[in-house]
Motif scaffolding. Structure first.
Motif, mmCIF file in Angstrom:
data_model
loop_
_atom_site.group_PDB
_atom_site.id
_atom_site.type_symbol
_atom_site.label_atom_id
_atom_site.label_comp_id
_atom_site.label_asym_id
_atom_site.label_seq_id
_atom_site.Cartn_x
_atom_site.Cartn_y
_atom_site.Cartn_z
ATOM 1 N N LYS A 36 43.736 42.660 37.796
ATOM 2 C CA LYS A 36 45.014 42.139 38.311
ATOM 3 C C LYS A 36 46.170 42.650 37.464
ATOM 4 N N HIS A 37 46.001 42.636 36.155
ATOM 5 C CA HIS A 37 47.061 43.139 35.268
ATOM 6 C C HIS A 37 47.350 44.605 35.566
ATOM 7 N N LEU A 38 46.325 45.369 35.823
ATOM 8 C CA LEU A 38 46.506 46.776 36.157
ATOM 9 C C LEU A 38 47.353 46.916 37.420
ATOM 10 N N VAL A 39 47.005 46.172 38.450
ATOM 11 C CA VAL A 39 47.723 46.228 39.726
ATOM 12 C C VAL A 39 49.170 45.750 39.559
ATOM 13 N N GLU A 40 49.389 44.851 38.617
ATOM 14 C CA GLU A 40 50.745 44.350 38.350
ATOM 15 C C GLU A 40 51.518 45.269 37.398
ATOM 16 N N ASN A 41 50.943 46.431 37.093
ATOM 17 C CA ASN A 41 51.561 47.421 36.203
ATOM 18 C C ASN A 41 51.740 46.936 34.773
ATOM 19 N N LEU A 42 50.907 46.021 34.350
ATOM 20 C CA LEU A 42 50.906 45.600 32.954
ATOM 21 C C LEU A 42 50.034 46.582 32.170
ATOM 22 N N PRO A 43 50.288 46.733 30.888
ATOM 23 C CA PRO A 43 49.465 47.669 30.114
ATOM 24 C C PRO A 43 48.021 47.182 30.019
ATOM 25 N N VAL A 44 47.116 48.062 30.401
ATOM 26 C CA VAL A 44 45.685 47.747 30.376
ATOM 27 C C VAL A 44 44.943 48.990 29.899
ATOM 28 N N ASP A 45 44.049 48.778 28.962
ATOM 29 C CA ASP A 45 43.191 49.867 28.511
ATOM 30 C C ASP A 45 42.091 50.043 29.554
ATOM 31 N N GLU A 46 41.984 51.241 30.105
ATOM 32 C CA GLU A 46 41.008 51.465 31.170
ATOM 33 C C GLU A 46 39.582 51.142 30.743
ATOM 34 N N LYS A 47 39.294 51.235 29.445
ATOM 35 C CA LYS A 47 37.945 50.931 28.955
ATOM 36 C C LYS A 47 37.634 49.438 29.035
ATOM 37 N N MET A 48 38.675 48.602 29.160
ATOM 38 C CA MET A 48 38.481 47.156 29.237
ATOM 39 C C MET A 48 38.078 46.713 30.647
ATOM 40 N N ILE A 49 38.139 47.641 31.602
ATOM 41 C CA ILE A 49 37.745 47.331 32.979
ATOM 42 C C ILE A 49 36.761 48.406 33.423
ATOM 43 N N PRO A 50 35.525 48.352 32.939
ATOM 44 C CA PRO A 50 34.562 49.395 33.284
ATOM 45 C C PRO A 50 34.360 49.516 34.795
ATOM 46 N N VAL A 51 34.265 50.744 35.257
ATOM 47 C CA VAL A 51 34.012 51.001 36.676
ATOM 48 C C VAL A 51 32.538 50.767 36.986
ATOM 49 N N ASP A 52 31.669 51.168 36.098
ATOM 50 C CA ASP A 52 30.225 51.048 36.289
ATOM 51 C C ASP A 52 29.804 49.576 36.189
ATOM 52 N N SER A 53 29.096 49.115 37.197
ATOM 53 C CA SER A 53 28.704 47.700 37.256
ATOM 54 C C SER A 53 27.723 47.282 36.160
ATOM 55 N N THR A 54 27.134 48.242 35.469
ATOM 56 C CA THR A 54 26.207 47.895 34.389
ATOM 57 C C THR A 54 26.901 47.862 33.034
ATOM 58 N N GLU A 55 28.163 48.278 32.984
ATOM 59 C CA GLU A 55 28.864 48.368 31.706
ATOM 60 C C GLU A 55 29.754 47.170 31.383
ATOM 61 N N CYS A 56 30.143 46.400 32.384
ATOM 62 C CA CYS A 56 30.960 45.218 32.096
ATOM 63 C C CYS A 56 30.067 44.130 31.501
ATOM 64 N N GLN A 57 30.667 43.145 30.855
ATOM 65 C CA GLN A 57 29.874 42.081 30.216
ATOM 66 C C GLN A 57 29.019 41.332 31.228
ATOM 67 N N PHE A 58 29.590 41.062 32.400
ATOM 68 C CA PHE A 58 28.824 40.355 33.424
ATOM 69 C C PHE A 58 27.611 41.189 33.835
ATOM 70 N N GLY A 59 27.822 42.475 34.057
ATOM 71 C CA GLY A 59 26.723 43.356 34.439
ATOM 72 C C GLY A 59 25.658 43.445 33.372
ATOM 73 N N GLN A 60 26.086 43.441 32.112
ATOM 74 C CA GLN A 60 25.110 43.472 31.025
ATOM 75 C C GLN A 60 24.255 42.212 31.043
ATOM 76 N N TRP A 61 24.874 41.060 31.336
ATOM 77 C CA TRP A 61 24.088 39.825 31.444
ATOM 78 C C TRP A 61 23.181 39.907 32.674
#
Length: 165
Positions: A36-61
């Motif tokens: 949401k922050h990205l879409v709102e043009n707020l500064p976001v590090d792209e690494k904080m929103i992994p594209v790969d579903s196995t790389e985000c914290q939820f996916g790791q769990w």
């Protein structure tokens, strides 16, 4: 009255399961909030929103401890639904990612000296916002399924839960 050891241990396992699921829930909410922050043009590090579903914290769990519950009757279907929604969510986010970030693979040196974020036109921002709203709908279904999983696990008999200790 003496409480059987299995009951005490079963409750300890229940608490751990609930904690893991709720931690995954919160991690997922944070991931969606970063999108949401990205879409709102707020500064976001792209690494904080992994594209790969196995790389985000939820996916790791999900692909780690979450999958150990798939052998419990009826939970396999819930986990499968969560997995599908999770992939769908990341596929939708990929569309947003392509609007905001360069797709080309760059060397780690180039990553240090250049930004990968693109200039986004208002039309593309509206497109990203549309995808974000789709993400929110998918996320709602995913989180509802996660709540069903948690409730189903908590209701399991102690001897079933003891297999996860």
């Amino acid at each position: 009255m003496t409480v059987p050891q299995n009951f005490v241990y079963g409750n300890s396992i229940r608490k751990q399961i609930v904690k893991e699921i709720r931690d995954a829930y919160v991690a997922h909410e944070k991931w969606v909030r970063r999108a949401k922050h990205l879409v709102e043009n707020l500064p976001v590090d792209e690494k904080m929103i992994p594209v790969d579903s196995t790389e985000c914290q939820f996916g790791q769990w999900l692909y780690g401890n979450g999958m150990k519950y798939k052998n419990i009757a009826k939970l396999s279907d819930i986990l499968h639904k969560i997995e599908l929604e999770h992939r769908n969510l990341h596929d939708t986010y990929l569309r947003i990612y392509k609007i905001y970030f360069l797709e080309t693979k760059r060397s780690w040196i180039m990553n240090l000296v250049t930004q990968s974020r693109k200039e986004v036109t208002p039309k593309k921002q509206q497109e990203a916002l549309h995808y974000y709203h789709q993400m929110v709908k998918i996320s709602t279904v995913l989180l509802e399924s996660l709540e069903v999983l948690e409730a189903s696990l908590v209701m399991q008999k102690d001897d079933v839960l003891l297999t996860f200790s």
